[in-house]
Design an enzyme around this catalytic site. Structure first.
Site, mmCIF file in Angstrom:
data_model
loop_
_atom_site.group_PDB
_atom_site.id
_atom_site.type_symbol
_atom_site.label_atom_id
_atom_site.label_comp_id
_atom_site.label_asym_id
_atom_site.label_seq_id
_atom_site.Cartn_x
_atom_site.Cartn_y
_atom_site.Cartn_z
ATOM 1 C CG HIS A 104 -0.257 -0.184 2.526
ATOM 2 N ND1 HIS A 104 0.141 -1.423 2.960
ATOM 3 C CD2 HIS A 104 0.115 0.688 3.501
ATOM 4 C CE1 HIS A 104 0.716 -1.318 4.142
ATOM 5 N NE2 HIS A 104 0.725 -0.034 4.493
ATOM 6 C CG HIS A 106 1.138 5.241 4.116
ATOM 7 N ND1 HIS A 106 0.395 5.087 5.261
ATOM 8 C CD2 HIS A 106 1.942 4.152 4.053
ATOM 9 C CE1 HIS A 106 0.738 3.956 5.874
ATOM 10 N NE2 HIS A 106 1.684 3.374 5.159
HETATM 11 P P1 DGP Z 1 2.199 0.243 7.284
HETATM 12 O O1 DGP Z 1 2.948 0.338 8.593
HETATM 13 O O2 DGP Z 1 2.852 0.998 6.169
HETATM 14 O O3 DGP Z 1 1.896 -1.197 6.936
HETATM 15 O O4 DGP Z 1 0.820 1.000 7.526
HETATM 16 C C1 DGP Z 1 -0.389 0.380 7.803
HETATM 17 C C2 DGP Z 1 -1.423 1.483 7.878
HETATM 18 O O5 DGP Z 1 -2.701 0.883 7.836
HETATM 19 C C3 DGP Z 1 -1.360 2.318 9.152
HETATM 20 O O6 DGP Z 1 -1.238 3.688 8.791
HETATM 21 C C4 DGP Z 1 -2.673 2.048 9.855
HETATM 22 C C5 DGP Z 1 -3.558 1.503 8.762
HETATM 23 N N1 DGP Z 1 -4.474 0.473 9.179
HETATM 24 C C6 DGP Z 1 -4.215 -0.588 9.976
HETATM 25 N N2 DGP Z 1 -5.316 -1.363 10.095
HETATM 26 C C7 DGP Z 1 -6.280 -0.774 9.348
HETATM 27 C C8 DGP Z 1 -7.632 -1.105 9.066
HETATM 28 O O7 DGP Z 1 -8.209 -2.091 9.543
HETATM 29 N N3 DGP Z 1 -8.303 -0.258 8.241
HETATM 30 C C9 DGP Z 1 -7.726 0.854 7.704
HETATM 31 N N4 DGP Z 1 -8.486 1.607 6.907
HETATM 32 N N5 DGP Z 1 -6.459 1.195 7.949
HETATM 33 C C10 DGP Z 1 -5.748 0.386 8.758
#
Ligand code: DGP
Length: 147
Positions: A104, A106
């Protein structure tokens, strides 16, 4: 690939519709939705509908689809958040801080010095719903514009 892809990671489940998200945009190859732990207001994640953990796992056609979606989302973020600067961040691997092991990017509409610490605060769900609606409306309106 650094480790096997887990088909039940949270973003795979969001893509399959098993877990809700505040959806911003979707097409055949990608999905964009609000980050529930935003580092600034309007923080969006773009994921490919492809089982990749990190950048080095991504085939070129999905990378190009992710970045095409990112371009659309950034245009909408600039309109809705009234911020020109957008931080693009991608954590490849646990050693970089990646916590969800589905690729993903950001998209964070803020100056880098304004960012909250990664995964340090949960968003207000009502605000996420409102922002997602505003971003979807901007994307729809941009899509309707003639070239
Ligand atoms: P990373 O550390 O780059 O894998 O970031 C994961 C991101 O995903 C973090 O900014 C928080 C977000 N995140 C974690 N769980 C969920 C979820 O269940 N739903 C959404 N929309 N975001 C999530």
């Amino acid at each position: 690939m650094t480790k096997p892809y887990d088909q039940n990671n949270i973003f795979a489940r969001i893509i399959r519709g098993e877990i809700p998200c505040h959806k911003v945009y979707e097409d055949e190859h990608t999905l964009a939705f609000m980050d529930v732990m935003p580092q600034a207001r309007g923080h969006v994640l773009v994921v490919p509908k492809y089982a990749a953990i990190e950048l080095t796992d991504m085939p070129a056609d999905y990378l190009s689809a992710v970045f095409a979606t990112a371009q659309k989302v950034i245009a909408a973020q600039r309109q809705v958040l009234h911020r020109q600067g957008v931080v693009q961040m991608q954590l490849s691997g646990a050693d970089a801080g990646q916590s969800v092991f589905h690729y993903h990017i950001h998209l964070i509409p803020a100056h880098v010095h304004e960012l909250a610490a990664h995964e340090s605060q949960s968003a207000d769900q009502a605000d996420l719903a409102k922002l997602a609606g505003q971003l979807r409306a901007a994307l729809d309106s941009n899509n309707a514009q003639p070239d």
